[in-house]
Every structure is written in C-alpha cells, then in structure tokens.
Motif scaffolding. Structure first.
Motif, PDB file in Angstrom:
ATOM      1  N   THR A 187      -4.098 -14.968 -43.251  1.00 40.31           N
ATOM      2  CA  THR A 187      -2.842 -15.699 -43.121  1.00 40.31           C
ATOM      3  C   THR A 187      -2.711 -16.234 -41.694  1.00 40.31           C
ATOM      4  OG1 THR A 187      -1.615 -13.679 -42.560  1.00 40.31           O
ATOM      5  CG2 THR A 187      -1.698 -14.320 -44.887  1.00 40.31           C
ATOM      6  N   VAL A 188      -1.962 -17.317 -41.560  1.00 36.95           N
ATOM      7  CA  VAL A 188      -1.811 -17.960 -40.254  1.00 36.95           C
ATOM      8  C   VAL A 188      -0.334 -17.957 -39.870  1.00 36.95           C
ATOM      9  CG1 VAL A 188      -2.217 -20.053 -38.913  1.00 36.95           C
ATOM     10  CG2 VAL A 188      -3.783 -19.451 -40.771  1.00 36.95           C
ATOM     11  N   PRO A 189       0.009 -17.430 -38.683  1.00 33.43           N
ATOM     12  CA  PRO A 189       1.416 -17.441 -38.269  1.00 33.43           C
ATOM     13  C   PRO A 189       1.964 -18.866 -38.237  1.00 33.43           C
ATOM     14  CG  PRO A 189       0.101 -16.067 -36.795  1.00 33.43           C
ATOM     15  CD  PRO A 189      -0.866 -16.803 -37.679  1.00 33.43           C
ATOM     16  N   HIS A 248      -3.005  -7.615 -30.615  1.00 34.22           N
ATOM     17  CA  HIS A 248      -2.840  -8.533 -31.749  1.00 34.22           C
ATOM     18  C   HIS A 248      -1.963  -9.734 -31.400  1.00 34.22           C
ATOM     19  CE1 HIS A 248      -4.718  -5.383 -34.128  1.00 34.22           C
ATOM     20  NE2 HIS A 248      -3.789  -4.529 -33.714  1.00 34.22           N
ATOM     21  N   PRO A 249      -2.381 -10.544 -30.445  1.00 34.45           N
ATOM     22  CA  PRO A 249      -1.579 -11.726 -30.078  1.00 34.45           C
ATOM     23  C   PRO A 249      -1.495 -12.719 -31.234  1.00 34.45           C
ATOM     24  CG  PRO A 249      -3.781 -11.881 -29.131  1.00 34.45           C
ATOM     25  CD  PRO A 249      -3.661 -10.496 -29.713  1.00 34.45           C
ATOM     26  N   GLU A 250      -0.375 -13.419 -31.321  1.00 34.97           N
ATOM     27  CA  GLU A 250      -0.197 -14.425 -32.375  1.00 34.97           C
ATOM     28  C   GLU A 250      -0.578 -15.823 -31.916  1.00 34.97           C
ATOM     29  OE1 GLU A 250       3.491 -14.479 -34.452  1.00 34.97           O
ATOM     30  OE2 GLU A 250       2.880 -12.741 -35.647  1.00 34.97           O
ATOM     31  N   ARG A 251      -0.751 -16.027 -30.596  1.00 37.56           N
ATOM     32  CA  ARG A 251      -1.086 -17.337 -30.067  1.00 37.56           C
ATOM     33  C   ARG A 251      -2.223 -17.228 -29.067  1.00 37.56           C
ATOM     34  NH1 ARG A 251       1.844 -18.157 -33.626  1.00 37.56           N
ATOM     35  NH2 ARG A 251       3.789 -19.349 -33.747  1.00 37.56           N
ATOM     36  N   ILE A 297      -3.097 -17.759 -33.968  1.00 30.83           N
ATOM     37  CA  ILE A 297      -4.335 -17.024 -34.254  1.00 30.83           C
ATOM     38  C   ILE A 297      -4.260 -16.475 -35.675  1.00 30.83           C
ATOM     39  CG2 ILE A 297      -5.774 -15.052 -33.639  1.00 30.83           C
ATOM     40  CD1 ILE A 297      -4.732 -15.325 -30.768  1.00 30.83           C
ATOM     41  N   PRO A 298      -5.137 -16.913 -36.575  1.00 30.01           N
ATOM     42  CA  PRO A 298      -5.118 -16.364 -37.937  1.00 30.01           C
ATOM     43  C   PRO A 298      -5.251 -14.845 -37.920  1.00 30.01           C
ATOM     44  CG  PRO A 298      -6.524 -18.302 -37.842  1.00 30.01           C
ATOM     45  CD  PRO A 298      -6.168 -17.958 -36.418  1.00 30.01           C
TER      46      PRO A 298
END
Length: 221
Positions: free
Chosen positions: A141-143, A125-128, A135-136
């Motif tokens: 929701t979007v970090p 589950h990477p955020e970028r 990454i939504p």
C-alpha cells in the motif's frame, strides 16, 4: 512476484511505468517511456512486447501501457527500495537531497527485501523520502500524498511544500538553496511569464516555470 526474480532491466521498466502514472494522469506511451529511459522507441517497443508476454504489462486498444497486478507488485517493491534507500542515505550517511537519487538507483538492484525491511525499521518506518515522495509500505500500500502543482496554485494562497521532483539534481539543489523543501510554508505571489513569485520565510523568491512544474504543494492545515 519478487522483484529479485527479474532482471535489472525489467525492474527499471516496471518502476518507470509506475512512476510515470504516479506523477501524471496522462497515459504511458512507448514514446514517453523511451524518453524517460533514454532509449529509442523501437527498443522500448520490443521490451514492452516481452513484458506483456511475461504478464507484467498489457496494452489495451488505446495503445497505452498499463501494469498488470503482477507488474504493479514488482514496481511498488522497486519504488519502496529506492525511497527507503534515499531516506537512509540522507538520514544516516549525510548525503544531500540532490545526491541520493543516483546512489539509490544503483543500490536498489543489489539489496534484498530483508535488508530494506531492516533499514526501514532502523529509520522508524518513515512515510516520506527526502523529496516528500510517499514510501510504499511492506504490504504494497502507498500512503496518500494529496498535492497540486505549484504552477497551478493561484496568487495569495498559503501552501506547504509536499513533494519536489528529484529528476534534475541541479534544479533540486537550487530549490533547496532557496528554502523550498517538503514542509516549507510559502505564499504564492504573481505568476510571471517565465517564473512564479513565492514568499519563503519572509523572502521573495522567483521560481522558474520548469521548477514550478517540479514542486507540489498542499493547503496549509
């Protein structure tokens, strides 16, 4: 609304509108959208009318193009697909960061939400994505990704690269070769007429004006 219920063309229009609003506070216009998509303004104008009829966009009196809640839902799904795929291509298949955009553009229309969810889980589950773009999440929701343009940072500031636009693969490759990637710490130097001077890893690098408009940074923690 599920993205796969719509045509590839509609998916692209909605994603492009969302991305335009993500990267700039300026209103999205027919002309600007046409430039981003490489289409004529008349073609885009007709398409926007159809999107409005489907309840996916609306155009207030100002003439700007805005996404409705349904339109945004689909757009975010497509952005999520694209960025998860870019992360997968670099992390697991050995693609360079300047190669993944075009591949993801093709794949994002062919895969299902179930597939993306499994790839996302596989990657932890990477955020970028590889370019630092948020990454939504699966819930839409979007970090947060607070950052400012490199070109707008005053000399003497120490900053960390947060995001790099992947719009131009050649430029992306040159920035990578100069060591300018998400997470890189740099010190802003003199703003020249055609470039911005930065120090990266002890080396002074001149970043062209156009490239400086493609790099976003945040203050050093």
């Amino acid at each position: 609304m599920r993205a796969e219920e719509l045509s590839r063309s509609v998916q692209d229009y909605l994603k492009t509108i969302w991305l335009a609003q993500e990267w700039s506070p300026e209103a999205v216009t027919t002309t600007g959208l046409a430039q981003r998509l490489g289409l004529s303004p008349s073609t885009v104008s007709e398409a926007v009318k159809k999107l409005a009829a489907q309840g996916l966009v609306h155009r207030p009196d100002s003439g700007a193009i805005d996404l409705t809640d349904q339109g945004r839902e689909v757009a975010v799904q497509m952005v999520r697909r694209h960025r998860v795929l870019e992360a997968f291509l670099t992390a697991r298949l050995g693609y360079a960061w300047d190669e993944v955009h075009d591949e993801a553009e093709v794949l994002e229309h062919a895969v299902s939400e179930k597939f993306i969810a499994r790839v996302d889980a596989l990657l932890g589950h990477p955020e970028r994505d590889p370019h630092g773009d948020p990454i939504p999440r699966r819930d839409g929701t979007v970090p947060p990704a607070p950052a400012v343009l490199l070109a707008d940072v005053p000399p003497g500031t120490t900053a960390v690269v947060a995001r790099v636009s992947d719009a131009d693969p050649d430029q992306l490759r040159r920035l990578g070769e100069a060591g300018i990637r998400p997470g890189t710490e740099l010190v802003l130097g003199e703003h020249l007429s055609r470039a911005v001077s930065v120090t990266v890893g002890g080396a002074v690098v001149e970043v062209g004006v156009l490239a400086a408009e493609a790099v976003w940074v945040r203050p050093r923690p």
